[in-house]
Design an enzyme around this catalytic site. Structure first.
Site, PDB file in Angstrom:
ATOM      1  N   HIS A   1      32.004  67.649  49.496  1.00  0.00           N
ATOM      2  CA  HIS A   1      33.012  68.925  49.081  1.00  0.00           C
ATOM      3  C   HIS A   1      34.392  68.471  48.546  1.00  0.00           C
ATOM      4  O   HIS A   1      34.912  67.483  48.879  1.00  0.00           O
ATOM      5  CB  HIS A   1      32.946  69.989  50.001  1.00  0.00           C
TER       6      HIS A   1
ATOM      7  N   CYS B   1      33.581  75.247  54.153  1.00  0.00           N
ATOM      8  CA  CYS B   1      32.447  75.378  55.215  1.00  0.00           C
ATOM      9  C   CYS B   1      32.912  74.825  56.657  1.00  0.00           C
ATOM     10  O   CYS B   1      33.857  74.228  56.692  1.00  0.00           O
ATOM     11  CB  CYS B   1      31.290  74.598  54.551  1.00  0.00           C
TER      12      CYS B   1
ATOM     13  N   GLU C   1      37.294  69.673  49.396  1.00  0.00           N
ATOM     14  CA  GLU C   1      38.369  69.521  50.466  1.00  0.00           C
ATOM     15  C   GLU C   1      38.053  68.279  51.296  1.00  0.00           C
ATOM     16  O   GLU C   1      38.930  67.464  51.270  1.00  0.00           O
ATOM     17  CB  GLU C   1      38.119  70.602  51.834  1.00  0.00           C
TER      18      GLU C   1
ATOM     19  N   CYS D   1      33.683  70.796  56.321  1.00  0.00           N
ATOM     20  CA  CYS D   1      34.988  70.851  55.670  1.00  0.00           C
ATOM     21  C   CYS D   1      36.127  71.159  56.904  1.00  0.00           C
ATOM     22  O   CYS D   1      37.248  70.476  56.903  1.00  0.00           O
ATOM     23  CB  CYS D   1      35.163  71.225  54.508  1.00  0.00           C
TER      24      CYS D   1
END
Length: 161
Positions: free
Chosen positions: A79, A105, A81, A108
Protein backbone atom coordinates in the site's frame (compact mmCIF):
# COMPACT_ATOMS: atom_id res chain seq x y z
CA UNK A 1 1.19 47.62 -1.00
CA UNK A 2 2.42 44.15 -1.94
CA UNK A 3 1.99 42.58 -5.36
CA UNK A 4 2.03 39.09 -3.86
CA UNK A 5 -0.25 36.51 -5.48
CA UNK A 6 -3.35 35.75 -3.44
CA UNK A 7 -4.52 32.59 -5.27
CA UNK A 8 -1.69 30.26 -4.22
CA UNK A 9 -2.60 26.80 -2.92
CA UNK A 10 -2.72 25.99 0.80
CA UNK A 11 -0.37 23.50 2.47
CA UNK A 12 -3.19 20.93 2.63
CA UNK A 13 -3.97 21.40 -1.07
CA UNK A 14 -0.28 21.12 -1.92
CA UNK A 15 0.42 17.94 0.05
CA UNK A 16 -2.83 16.20 -0.89
CA UNK A 17 -2.09 17.14 -4.49
CA UNK A 18 1.34 15.50 -4.20
CA UNK A 19 -0.25 12.40 -2.66
CA UNK A 20 -2.81 12.18 -5.47
CA UNK A 21 -0.16 12.78 -8.12
CA UNK A 22 1.91 9.96 -6.57
CA UNK A 23 -1.13 7.70 -6.80
CA UNK A 24 -1.18 8.28 -10.55
CA UNK A 25 2.02 6.16 -10.72
CA UNK A 26 0.06 3.08 -9.61
CA UNK A 27 -0.53 0.40 -12.24
CA UNK A 28 -3.57 -0.94 -10.34
CA UNK A 29 -6.55 -0.76 -12.73
CA UNK A 30 -9.03 -0.47 -9.82
CA UNK A 31 -7.52 1.72 -7.10
CA UNK A 32 -4.74 4.29 -7.31
CA UNK A 33 -3.68 5.41 -3.84
CA UNK A 34 -0.93 7.92 -3.12
CA UNK A 35 0.72 9.04 0.10
CA UNK A 36 2.99 11.90 1.12
CA UNK A 37 4.83 12.20 4.46
CA UNK A 38 5.50 15.76 5.63
CA UNK A 39 7.70 17.10 8.42
CA UNK A 40 6.48 19.41 11.18
CA UNK A 41 7.91 22.35 9.23
CA UNK A 42 6.12 21.43 5.97
CA UNK A 43 8.93 19.67 4.13
CA UNK A 44 8.13 16.62 2.01
CA UNK A 45 10.05 13.66 3.41
CA UNK A 46 8.73 10.76 1.35
CA UNK A 47 6.04 9.61 -1.06
CA UNK A 48 4.53 6.30 -2.09
CA UNK A 49 1.82 4.66 -4.13
CA UNK A 50 0.22 1.22 -4.20
CA UNK A 51 1.96 -1.42 -6.26
CA UNK A 52 4.03 -4.58 -6.22
CA UNK A 53 7.34 -4.82 -4.36
CA UNK A 54 10.57 -4.04 -6.19
CA UNK A 55 11.53 -7.00 -8.36
CA UNK A 56 7.94 -8.27 -8.70
CA UNK A 57 6.91 -7.56 -12.27
CA UNK A 58 3.72 -5.59 -12.88
CA UNK A 59 3.10 -7.99 -15.74
CA UNK A 60 3.76 -11.26 -13.87
CA UNK A 61 1.56 -10.72 -10.81
CA UNK A 62 -2.25 -10.50 -10.82
CA UNK A 63 -4.21 -7.24 -10.64
CA UNK A 64 -7.69 -8.76 -10.25
CA UNK A 65 -9.60 -8.39 -6.98
CA UNK A 66 -11.58 -11.65 -6.92
CA UNK A 67 -10.99 -15.38 -7.04
CA UNK A 68 -8.28 -17.55 -5.55
CA UNK A 69 -6.22 -15.49 -3.06
CA UNK A 70 -3.01 -16.51 -4.83
CA UNK A 71 -4.47 -15.27 -8.11
CA UNK A 72 -5.56 -11.78 -6.98
CA UNK A 73 -3.64 -8.67 -5.98
CA UNK A 74 -4.19 -8.62 -2.21
CA UNK A 75 -1.33 -10.89 -1.13
CA UNK A 76 1.13 -9.08 -3.40
CA UNK A 77 0.53 -5.32 -3.33
CA UNK A 78 2.23 -2.90 -1.00
CA UNK A 79 0.00 0.00 0.00
CA UNK A 80 0.94 3.62 -0.60
CA UNK A 81 1.35 4.45 3.11
CA UNK A 82 3.73 1.55 3.72
CA UNK A 83 5.69 2.39 0.58
CA UNK A 84 6.06 6.00 1.75
CA UNK A 85 7.30 4.83 5.16
CA UNK A 86 9.72 2.32 3.61
CA UNK A 87 10.92 4.84 1.01
CA UNK A 88 12.02 7.26 3.74
CA UNK A 89 15.71 6.93 4.52
CA UNK A 90 16.23 9.86 6.85
CA UNK A 91 15.71 8.47 10.34
CA UNK A 92 12.74 9.11 12.61
CA UNK A 93 9.27 9.99 11.38
CA UNK A 94 8.21 11.01 14.88
CA UNK A 95 5.55 13.74 14.80
CA UNK A 96 5.21 13.89 11.01
CA UNK A 97 1.98 14.07 8.99
CA UNK A 98 0.79 11.57 6.41
CA UNK A 99 -1.38 12.81 3.54
CA UNK A 100 -3.11 9.89 1.84
CA UNK A 101 -5.87 9.64 -0.73
CA UNK A 102 -7.60 6.67 0.98
CA UNK A 103 -7.95 6.01 4.73
CA UNK A 104 -5.30 3.47 5.82
CA UNK A 105 -6.14 -0.18 6.38
CA UNK A 106 -5.31 -1.94 9.64
CA UNK A 107 -1.92 -3.14 8.38
CA UNK A 108 -0.89 0.35 7.30
CA UNK A 109 -2.19 1.76 10.58
CA UNK A 110 0.25 -0.52 12.41
CA UNK A 111 3.13 0.83 10.32
CA UNK A 112 1.98 4.42 10.85
CA UNK A 113 1.85 3.92 14.61
CA UNK A 114 5.20 2.10 14.79
CA UNK A 115 6.94 4.74 12.65
CA UNK A 116 5.81 7.60 14.90
CA UNK A 117 3.65 9.47 12.39
CA UNK A 118 1.44 11.76 14.47
CA UNK A 119 -1.37 12.74 12.12
CA UNK A 120 -3.14 11.37 9.06
CA UNK A 121 -4.95 13.63 6.60
CA UNK A 122 -7.06 11.47 4.27
CA UNK A 123 -9.31 12.23 1.32
CA UNK A 124 -11.61 9.21 0.94
CA UNK A 125 -12.96 6.89 3.63
CA UNK A 126 -15.03 4.71 1.31
CA UNK A 127 -14.21 1.54 3.27
CA UNK A 128 -15.11 3.04 6.67
CA UNK A 129 -17.55 0.22 7.50
CA UNK A 130 -15.10 -2.61 6.78
CA UNK A 131 -13.46 -4.54 9.62
CA UNK A 132 -10.03 -3.41 8.36
CA UNK A 133 -10.76 0.32 8.70
CA UNK A 134 -12.72 -0.10 11.93
CA UNK A 135 -9.69 -1.91 13.41
CA UNK A 136 -7.41 0.78 11.96
CA UNK A 137 -9.30 3.57 13.71
CA UNK A 138 -9.41 1.62 16.96
CA UNK A 139 -5.60 1.23 16.93
CA UNK A 140 -4.95 4.83 15.82
CA UNK A 141 -7.21 6.14 18.61
CA UNK A 142 -5.52 3.93 21.21
CA UNK A 143 -2.06 5.07 20.06
CA UNK A 144 -3.02 8.75 19.98
CA UNK A 145 -2.52 9.21 16.24
CA UNK A 146 -4.80 12.01 15.06
CA UNK A 147 -6.66 11.78 11.79
CA UNK A 148 -8.87 14.16 9.91
CA UNK A 149 -10.66 14.28 6.60
CA UNK A 150 -9.13 16.53 4.00
CA UNK A 151 -11.42 19.48 3.36
CA UNK A 152 -11.80 19.64 -0.39
CA UNK A 153 -11.74 23.07 -1.94
CA UNK A 154 -12.85 21.85 -5.37
CA UNK A 155 -10.04 23.93 -6.81
CA UNK A 156 -9.02 22.54 -10.16
CA UNK A 157 -5.32 22.51 -10.83
CA UNK A 158 -4.06 21.79 -14.30
CA UNK A 159 -0.48 20.81 -15.01
CA UNK A 160 0.80 20.41 -18.54
CA UNK A 161 3.66 17.97 -18.88
Amino acid sequence: MSDKREDYISWDEYFMGVAKLSGMRSKDPHTQVGACIVSQNNKILSMGYNGFPVGCSDDAFPWQRDGDPLENKYFYTTHAELNAILNYGGGSLEGTKLYVSLFPCNECAKAVIQSGIGEIIYDSDKYQHTPSVIASKKMLDAAGVKYRKYQRTDREIRISL
